[in-house]
Motif scaffolding. Structure first.
Motif, PDB file in Angstrom:
ATOM      1  N   ILE A  36       0.765  -1.231  -0.009  1.00 60.11           N
ATOM      2  CA  ILE A  36       0.020   0.018  -0.127  1.00 60.11           C
ATOM      3  C   ILE A  36       0.943   1.339   0.017  1.00 60.11           C
ATOM      4  CG2 ILE A  36      -1.809   1.234   1.340  1.00 60.11           C
ATOM      5  CD1 ILE A  36      -2.755  -1.567   0.116  1.00 60.11           C
ATOM      6  N   LEU A  41      -6.143   0.362   4.530  1.00 63.44           N
ATOM      7  CA  LEU A  41      -7.286  -0.373   4.203  1.00 63.44           C
ATOM      8  C   LEU A  41      -8.034  -0.443   5.525  1.00 63.44           C
ATOM      9  CD1 LEU A  41      -5.383  -3.456   2.291  1.00 63.44           C
ATOM     10  CD2 LEU A  41      -7.315  -2.059   1.384  1.00 63.44           C
ATOM     11  N   VAL A 112      -7.467   3.115  -1.707  1.00 66.63           N
ATOM     12  CA  VAL A 112      -5.937   3.108  -1.349  1.00 66.63           C
ATOM     13  C   VAL A 112      -5.049   2.847  -2.623  1.00 66.63           C
ATOM     14  CG1 VAL A 112      -5.889   1.904   0.813  1.00 66.63           C
ATOM     15  CG2 VAL A 112      -5.782   0.511  -1.059  1.00 66.63           C
ATOM     16  N   PHE A 114      -1.852   1.108  -4.467  1.00 65.53           N
ATOM     17  CA  PHE A 114      -1.027  -0.156  -4.299  1.00 65.53           C
ATOM     18  C   PHE A 114      -0.234  -0.341  -5.374  1.00 65.53           C
ATOM     19  CE2 PHE A 114      -4.642  -1.780  -6.653  1.00 65.53           C
ATOM     20  CZ  PHE A 114      -4.072  -2.698  -7.789  1.00 65.53           C
TER      21      PHE A 114
END
Length: 448
Positions: A36, A41, A112, A114
């Motif tokens: 991430i 998360l 998010v 990633f």
């Protein structure tokens, strides 16, 4: 509910690539396997309340890649935060993207960024990716929304790449067949003709020669479908028409009721049988509370008072609209042949005033469209959106000012009326209007 449902993902970069390229690499990863780079998360929250499945469908996990490739997200149930990402990416390139999952309290979505280091994907990841892709487009097809031809094409592409039968192959083998009513509605909608004309499965070969095009694309004729010649079928027939057909635009759908009692009888029967016409037009219409939503929006609940007073003020009734996407929202108009236009106006305005009191955001409105005065009630979110107007001898209740404009143009002779459409006249010639039979005791339908 299916055990595994696929949810939104990144779209295809090369739209007409029908097969997986050899340079692709595949991943099946969980959020915990991702690096991430921005955001956090959410922690696993309480189990979602599946009684609110319509809200949960709007909070389905989804992902998007920043570069070339595709990603599909699967979850056990709608609104679940435990998910798996199925990725197709370019071999040797770092995978970056964004993931969106429900917050722990299901109050919204958390996003998010990633990345996934370039590495050899798992051997079984390709099969899992193709299954996820197929199920994603199957889910879109099951929602009965526009784009079914493209969704079926993508399902067939995934099936070919994983060695499974396509829909056409299964249908040829006799394993797929809709009901007679479904096939009739598909013919009426024209969706199958559009699908066949698009020819999505006929891939054009790439031109390896860097030559200038020899044909100007603007000179190519578009796809046309020959219309049925209803005039030739009519010949000299002159059927009796519905009085309200002269007030409806020729390009709109319509259903006619000879009397207000007939409209109520059909509505009561539809309540008992689950509104089959709405089910054909939009899947799961009864679960989406479509009927109740339109009754509230138009300020026309089926109250006892309306049932008693309606027959004394209203003759024939017609319902018309521009399209059949009732569940997602459609312009709808109810046309009434008044026995006492002034009294009917008062009754309708009183209904709207009562609805405004039950919904604080609704405000009274009054103006005119195309020279036609109207009154009504409207809320900013269109939970309430009702306008009442008189156009000629017809009283109209609609959720759209555009409908008032269309109806006014028909009245002024600026747009053709449904009563002049050859296909309508053919319908009325084959199914002629008849006097309503004498009222009988017991439950039954008036002639519509």
């Amino acid at each position: 509910m299916r055990k595994s449902t696929c949810f939104p993902a990144a779209l295809i970069v090369l739209l007409f690539a029908s097969s997986i390229f050899a340079a692709d690499v595949f991943y099946s990863v969980h959020p915990g396997d991702l690096t991430i780079t921005e955001g956090t998360l959410p922690a696993e929250g309480k189990s979602p309340d599946y009684r609110n499945w319509q809200v949960l469908q709007l909070m389905t996990p989804r992902a998007a890649l920043d570069g070339a490739g595709e990603v599909y997200v699967t979850a056990g149930n709608p609104g679940a935060s435990e998910v798996t990402l199925h990725i197709r990416a370019v071999d040797g390139q770092e995978v970056k993207g964004r993931l969106y999952v429900p917050k722990a309290d299901r109050s919204g979505m958390a996003g998010v960024k990633f990345k996934l280091a370039a590495a050899a994907g798992k051997a079984q990841a390709k099969a899992e990716f193709l299954t996820a892709k197929h199920d994603y487009y199957q889910d879109l097809t099951d929602r009965n929304i526009p784009g079914a031809a493209w969704f079926r094409h993508q399902m067939d592409t995934a099936n070919r790449d994983r060695g499974a039968q396509t829909a056409d192959e299964r249908q040829a083998g006799g394993t797929i067949r809709g009901s007679e009513m479904e096939e009739t509605y598909n013919l009426f909608s024209g969706g199958r003709a559009v699908s066949e004309n698009l020819q999505l499965d006929r891939v054009l070969p790439a031109n390896s020669k860097p030559e200038a095009p020899t044909v100007d694309v603007d000179t190519l004729p578009g796809i046309t479908v020959e219309a049925m010649d209803f005039k030739a079928l009519l010949k000299d027939a002159k059927p009796a028409i519905d009085p309200l057909a002269a007030a409806i635009p020729a390009d709109q759908h319509a259903i006619f009721f000879a009397t207000f009692e007939a409209a109520l009888a059909v509505a009561d029967e539809a309540n008992r049988t689950g509104w089959p016409i709405l089910l054909l037009a939009e899947e799961r219409a009864e679960d989406s509370k479509t009927k109740e939503r339109y009754q509230r929006q138009l300020c026309l609940p089926m109250t006892g008072l309306g049932r008693i007073i309606g027959p004394t003020l209203i003759g024939s009734v017609a319902i018309t609209g521009s399209d059949a996407y009732f569940r997602t929202g459609s312009d709808v108009a109810i046309l009434m042949e008044p026995k006492d236009a002034g009294a009917l106006h008062k009754l309708l305005n009183a209904q709207m005033a009562m609805q405004r009191q039950s919904y604080a955001a609704a405000k009274a409105v009054a103006s005119e469209v195309q020279g036609v005065p109207y009154t009504g009630a409207v809320s900013p979110d269109r939970v309430i959106s009702a306008y009442v107007a008189q156009i000629g001898d017809v009283v109209v209740v609609t959720n759209s000012l555009a409908q008032i404009s269309r109806l006014a143009k028909v009245h002024d002779g600026k747009s053709p009326a449904l009563a002049t459409a050859p296909e309508y006249l053919f319908f009325r010639n084959r199914y002629p209007r008849r006097p309503r039979p004498p009222r009988q005791r017991g439950r039954g339908l008036g002639r519509a």
